[in-house]
Design an enzyme around this catalytic site. Structure first.
Site: not given
Length: 117
Positions: A66-69
Protein backbone atom coordinates in the site's frame (compact mmCIF):
# COMPACT_ATOMS: atom_id res chain seq x y z
CA UNK A 1 6.19 7.76 14.21
CA UNK A 2 9.66 9.29 14.42
CA UNK A 3 8.45 12.61 15.87
CA UNK A 4 5.17 14.11 16.99
CA UNK A 5 3.32 15.22 13.89
CA UNK A 6 4.67 12.41 11.67
CA UNK A 7 1.79 11.20 9.54
CA UNK A 8 1.10 9.00 6.54
CA UNK A 9 -1.00 9.96 3.54
CA UNK A 10 -2.31 7.15 1.38
CA UNK A 11 -4.79 6.57 -1.41
CA UNK A 12 -8.06 4.76 -0.69
CA UNK A 13 -7.18 1.96 -3.11
CA UNK A 14 -4.30 -0.25 -2.03
CA UNK A 15 -1.64 -0.43 -4.72
CA UNK A 16 1.96 -1.53 -4.30
CA UNK A 17 3.60 0.89 -6.73
CA UNK A 18 3.26 4.62 -7.21
CA UNK A 19 2.94 4.12 -10.95
CA UNK A 20 -0.09 1.85 -10.40
CA UNK A 21 -2.19 4.80 -9.23
CA UNK A 22 -4.74 6.20 -11.68
CA UNK A 23 -4.07 9.83 -12.65
CA UNK A 24 -6.96 11.06 -10.49
CA UNK A 25 -5.71 9.06 -7.50
CA UNK A 26 -2.20 10.47 -7.88
CA UNK A 27 -3.57 14.02 -8.08
CA UNK A 28 -5.69 13.50 -4.97
CA UNK A 29 -2.78 11.90 -3.11
CA UNK A 30 -0.49 14.86 -3.80
CA UNK A 31 -3.25 17.31 -2.87
CA UNK A 32 -3.62 15.55 0.49
CA UNK A 33 0.15 15.53 0.98
CA UNK A 34 0.08 19.30 0.45
CA UNK A 35 -2.76 19.63 2.99
CA UNK A 36 -0.73 17.52 5.42
CA UNK A 37 2.30 19.81 5.03
CA UNK A 38 0.09 22.85 5.69
CA UNK A 39 -1.35 21.22 8.82
CA UNK A 40 2.05 20.11 10.11
CA UNK A 41 3.52 23.58 9.62
CA UNK A 42 0.54 25.28 11.29
CA UNK A 43 0.53 22.86 14.22
CA UNK A 44 4.23 22.38 14.99
CA UNK A 45 6.03 25.36 13.38
CA UNK A 46 8.97 23.12 12.36
CA UNK A 47 12.24 24.33 10.86
CA UNK A 48 11.57 22.02 7.90
CA UNK A 49 9.37 19.15 6.71
CA UNK A 50 10.36 15.79 5.25
CA UNK A 51 8.04 14.38 2.57
CA UNK A 52 8.84 10.97 1.15
CA UNK A 53 7.76 7.50 0.14
CA UNK A 54 9.55 4.19 0.68
CA UNK A 55 8.61 2.14 -2.39
CA UNK A 56 9.13 -1.58 -1.87
CA UNK A 57 10.42 -3.54 1.09
CA UNK A 58 14.07 -3.06 0.06
CA UNK A 59 13.48 0.70 0.32
CA UNK A 60 12.14 0.35 3.85
CA UNK A 61 8.41 0.15 3.18
CA UNK A 62 6.78 -1.31 6.28
CA UNK A 63 3.55 -1.83 4.31
CA UNK A 64 4.90 -2.68 0.84
CA UNK A 65 1.48 -3.46 -0.67
CA UNK A 66 0.00 0.00 0.00
CA UNK A 67 1.76 3.12 -1.28
CA UNK A 68 1.90 5.86 1.33
CA UNK A 69 3.71 9.16 1.72
CA UNK A 70 5.37 10.23 4.97
CA UNK A 71 5.03 13.84 6.12
CA UNK A 72 7.00 14.75 9.22
CA UNK A 73 8.12 17.94 10.86
CA UNK A 74 11.84 18.45 11.46
CA UNK A 75 13.80 20.80 13.69
CA UNK A 76 17.42 21.83 13.51
CA UNK A 77 18.17 20.07 16.81
CA UNK A 78 15.69 17.17 16.68
CA UNK A 79 16.54 13.76 18.10
CA UNK A 80 15.81 11.44 15.17
CA UNK A 81 19.20 9.78 15.74
CA UNK A 82 17.75 8.05 18.84
CA UNK A 83 16.15 5.33 16.69
CA UNK A 84 19.45 4.45 15.00
CA UNK A 85 21.61 4.60 18.11
CA UNK A 86 19.42 3.58 21.02
CA UNK A 87 16.48 1.90 19.25
CA UNK A 88 14.25 4.38 21.09
CA UNK A 89 11.63 6.88 19.97
CA UNK A 90 11.08 10.20 21.69
CA UNK A 91 7.51 11.49 21.43
CA UNK A 92 6.64 14.45 23.66
CA UNK A 93 2.87 14.01 23.19
CA UNK A 94 0.50 11.04 22.91
CA UNK A 95 -0.70 10.06 19.42
CA UNK A 96 -4.27 11.00 20.32
CA UNK A 97 -3.15 14.57 21.00
CA UNK A 98 -1.18 14.64 17.73
CA UNK A 99 -4.35 13.59 15.89
CA UNK A 100 -6.45 16.29 17.55
CA UNK A 101 -3.91 19.01 16.85
CA UNK A 102 -3.40 18.06 13.19
CA UNK A 103 -7.14 17.62 12.64
CA UNK A 104 -7.80 21.11 13.97
CA UNK A 105 -5.17 22.60 11.62
CA UNK A 106 -6.14 20.56 8.53
CA UNK A 107 -7.37 22.73 5.64
CA UNK A 108 -11.15 22.36 5.26
CA UNK A 109 -10.85 21.76 1.55
CA UNK A 110 -7.87 20.98 -0.63
CA UNK A 111 -7.19 22.08 -4.21
CA UNK A 112 -9.34 19.19 -5.49
CA UNK A 113 -12.20 20.14 -3.19
CA UNK A 114 -11.65 17.17 -0.89
CA UNK A 115 -12.97 17.63 2.61
CA UNK A 116 -10.52 17.17 5.47
CA UNK A 117 -10.63 13.78 7.22
Amino acid sequence: PYVSGHLLVMPNRAVAQLEDLEAEEATELWSLVTDAVVAVKATYAPDGVNVGANLGSAAGAGVPDHVHVHVLPRWSADSNFMTAIAEARVLPEPLSQTWERLRAAWPTTGPTGTVAP
